[in-house]
Design a protein around this motif. Structure first.
Motif, short mmCIF file in Angstrom:
data_model
loop_
_atom_site.label_atom_id
_atom_site.label_comp_id
_atom_site.label_asym_id
_atom_site.label_seq_id
_atom_site.Cartn_x
_atom_site.Cartn_y
_atom_site.Cartn_z
N LEU A 28 67.31 146.30 60.79
CA LEU A 28 68.49 145.48 61.05
C LEU A 28 68.86 144.68 59.80
O LEU A 28 68.01 143.99 59.24
CB LEU A 28 68.21 144.55 62.22
N GLY A 29 70.10 144.77 59.39
CA GLY A 29 70.53 144.05 58.20
C GLY A 29 70.56 142.55 58.40
O GLY A 29 70.90 142.06 59.48
N ILE A 30 70.22 141.81 57.36
CA ILE A 30 70.22 140.35 57.45
C ILE A 30 71.63 139.83 57.70
O ILE A 30 71.83 138.89 58.48
CB ILE A 30 69.61 139.75 56.17
N ALA A 31 72.63 140.46 57.08
CA ALA A 31 74.01 140.04 57.31
C ALA A 31 74.41 140.25 58.78
O ALA A 31 75.15 139.44 59.36
CB ALA A 31 74.95 140.81 56.39
N ASP A 32 73.88 141.31 59.40
CA ASP A 32 74.18 141.57 60.81
C ASP A 32 73.54 140.51 61.71
O ASP A 32 74.15 140.07 62.69
CB ASP A 32 73.68 142.96 61.21
N VAL A 33 72.31 140.13 61.38
CA VAL A 33 71.65 139.06 62.14
C VAL A 33 72.46 137.77 62.03
O VAL A 33 72.71 137.08 63.02
CB VAL A 33 70.21 138.84 61.62
N ALA A 34 72.88 137.45 60.81
CA ALA A 34 73.65 136.22 60.59
C ALA A 34 74.94 136.23 61.41
O ALA A 34 75.27 135.24 62.08
CB ALA A 34 73.95 136.07 59.10
N ASP A 89 77.55 133.65 57.06
CA ASP A 89 77.28 134.89 56.34
C ASP A 89 75.80 134.93 55.97
O ASP A 89 75.02 134.04 56.34
CB ASP A 89 78.14 135.00 55.08
N HIS A 90 75.42 135.97 55.24
CA HIS A 90 74.03 136.15 54.79
C HIS A 90 73.55 134.91 54.04
O HIS A 90 72.42 134.43 54.26
CB HIS A 90 73.99 137.39 53.89
N ALA A 91 74.40 134.36 53.16
CA ALA A 91 73.99 133.21 52.35
C ALA A 91 73.72 131.99 53.22
O ALA A 91 72.79 131.21 52.94
CB ALA A 91 75.07 132.90 51.32
N HIS A 92 74.51 131.81 54.27
CA HIS A 92 74.30 130.67 55.16
C HIS A 92 72.94 130.76 55.86
O HIS A 92 72.19 129.78 55.91
CB HIS A 92 75.43 130.63 56.19
N LEU A 93 72.62 131.93 56.38
CA LEU A 93 71.33 132.11 57.03
C LEU A 93 70.20 131.90 56.04
O LEU A 93 69.17 131.28 56.36
CB LEU A 93 71.24 133.52 57.64
N THR A 94 70.37 132.37 54.82
CA THR A 94 69.34 132.18 53.80
C THR A 94 69.13 130.71 53.49
O THR A 94 67.99 130.24 53.37
CB THR A 94 69.73 132.94 52.51
N ASP A 95 70.21 129.96 53.41
CA ASP A 95 70.09 128.51 53.15
C ASP A 95 69.33 127.81 54.26
O ASP A 95 68.49 126.93 54.00
CB ASP A 95 71.48 127.89 53.00
N PRO A 150 65.04 134.83 54.33
CA PRO A 150 64.88 135.82 55.40
C PRO A 150 64.18 137.08 54.92
O PRO A 150 63.32 137.63 55.63
CB PRO A 150 66.33 136.10 55.82
N SER A 151 64.52 137.58 53.74
CA SER A 151 63.88 138.80 53.25
C SER A 151 62.42 138.55 52.94
O SER A 151 61.56 139.41 53.20
CB SER A 151 64.61 139.32 52.01
N GLY A 152 62.10 137.37 52.41
CA GLY A 152 60.70 137.04 52.15
C GLY A 152 59.90 136.95 53.43
O GLY A 152 58.75 137.41 53.50
N TYR A 153 60.50 136.36 54.46
CA TYR A 153 59.81 136.28 55.75
C TYR A 153 59.58 137.67 56.33
O TYR A 153 58.50 137.98 56.84
CB TYR A 153 60.61 135.44 56.73
N ARG A 154 60.60 138.52 56.25
CA ARG A 154 60.45 139.88 56.79
C ARG A 154 59.30 140.60 56.11
O ARG A 154 58.49 141.26 56.78
CB ARG A 154 61.77 140.64 56.62
N ARG A 155 59.20 140.49 54.81
CA ARG A 155 58.11 141.17 54.09
C ARG A 155 56.75 140.63 54.49
O ARG A 155 55.81 141.40 54.75
CB ARG A 155 58.30 141.03 52.58
N SER A 156 56.62 139.32 54.56
CA SER A 156 55.32 138.74 54.90
C SER A 156 54.95 139.02 56.35
O SER A 156 53.78 139.24 56.68
CB SER A 156 55.30 137.23 54.63
N ALA A 157 55.96 139.05 57.25
CA ALA A 157 55.68 139.36 58.65
C ALA A 157 55.23 140.81 58.81
O ALA A 157 54.38 141.12 59.64
CB ALA A 157 56.92 139.08 59.50
N GLU A 158 55.80 141.70 58.01
CA GLU A 158 55.39 143.11 58.07
C GLU A 158 53.93 143.26 57.66
O GLU A 158 53.18 144.04 58.23
CB GLU A 158 56.29 143.96 57.18
#
Length: 269
Positions: A227-233, A240-246, A256-264
């Motif tokens: 699932l794309g981060i922009a879609d989640v946002a 947008d993606h940047a808002h969720l990242t902030d 968000p991408s760092g969390y996804r990697r560490s959770a995996e």
């Protein structure tokens, strides 16, 4: 997301962990009773990282009883040795009977002298430390906590039920992102809703809405790698993606991408 894992950021790192639903007659005062148990080798530490519910937890541990107030950021606890806890995740309606000002407990905790809760729960959990009883001690501890809650916290008044309905509404409807939306659906004014929620939770209504959306975002990122981060946002009301990242950086300290990697990986690194 399975509600069982809402809150823990890295479920794979949990010790023995059980959530027992509150009895039907107490569902307006507690959501569930949660019981972790651990027995770690000497020198080993297990860090548990959480994105807590915007709520108050009443927790029994071997050394006492403590209410943990609503958290505004990522929380963690380092487990060592052997131990346990029995926590009640309280509904908003129950909070004023245990804490006159839940806002004063934001991001902190306090000691409470509640022997009627502590002693029977501790006795039940001690039985499990002595014998491998297949979980009977947890059932007994949950029953003791439930009995105490039924005796000490009365059924909610209308104002408490309104606070509960707000909690249920924002959890069940991910399209709800504004306080005025919630107030309209609950047929009250924004000012009334703000007053009631602060009294029963200790946070502004918007902070509660944002916490549930962030919990949902974290779950989707962890459980749906495609699932794309922009879609989640977009689906959860972020600009947008940047808002969720902030928001991730502000509350959790990573992207968000760092969390996804560490959770995996399941390591939180």
């Amino acid at each position: 997301m399975e509600e069982h894992w809402r809150g823990p950021l890295y479920p794979a790192r949990l010790p023995s962990f059980h959530r027992i639903p509150a009895p039907a007659g107490l569902a307006d005062r507690a959501r569930w009773i949660w019981i972790p148990e651990w027995n770690l080798a000497n020198g080993r530490t297990s860090r548990q990282e959480l994105l807590p519910f915007p709520a108050l937890n009443l927790v029994v541990e071997p050394d006492g009883v403590r209410p943990y107030g609503p958290a505004t950021r990522r929380a963690f606890r380092d487990l060592t040795g052997r131990g346990w806890a029995v926590g009640l995740l309280l509904r908003p309606a129950a909070v004023p009977f245990l804490c006159a000002d839940p806002g004063a407990l934001k991001d902190t905790d306090a000691a409470l002298d509640l022997p009627g809760l502590r002693h029977p729960v501790t006795r039940a959990m001690a039985a499990g430390e002595i014998n491998d009883d297949g979980g009977t001690h947890r059932t007994a501890a949950a029953a003791a906590a439930s009995e105490w809650l039924a005796l000490e916290v009365p059924a909610p008044a209308p104002e408490g039920l309104l606070a509960n309905r707000f909690e249920e509404l924002i959890e069940s409807d991910v399209s709800l992102t504004r306080v005025d939306q919630a107030a309209a659906l609950l047929s009250v004014s924004v000012r009334t809703l703000q007053r009631v929620v602060r009294k029963h939770v200790g946070l502004p209504p918007l902070a509660m809405i944002r916490r549930y959306r962030l919990q949902e975002a974290a779950d989707r990122l962890r459980t749906n790698p495609g699932l794309g981060i922009a879609d989640v946002a977009a689906d959860l009301g972020y600009a947008d993606h940047a808002h969720l990242t902030d928001v991730f950086r502000e509350v959790l300290g990573f992207t968000p991408s760092g969390y996804r990697r560490s959770a995996e990986r399941g390591d939180g690194k």
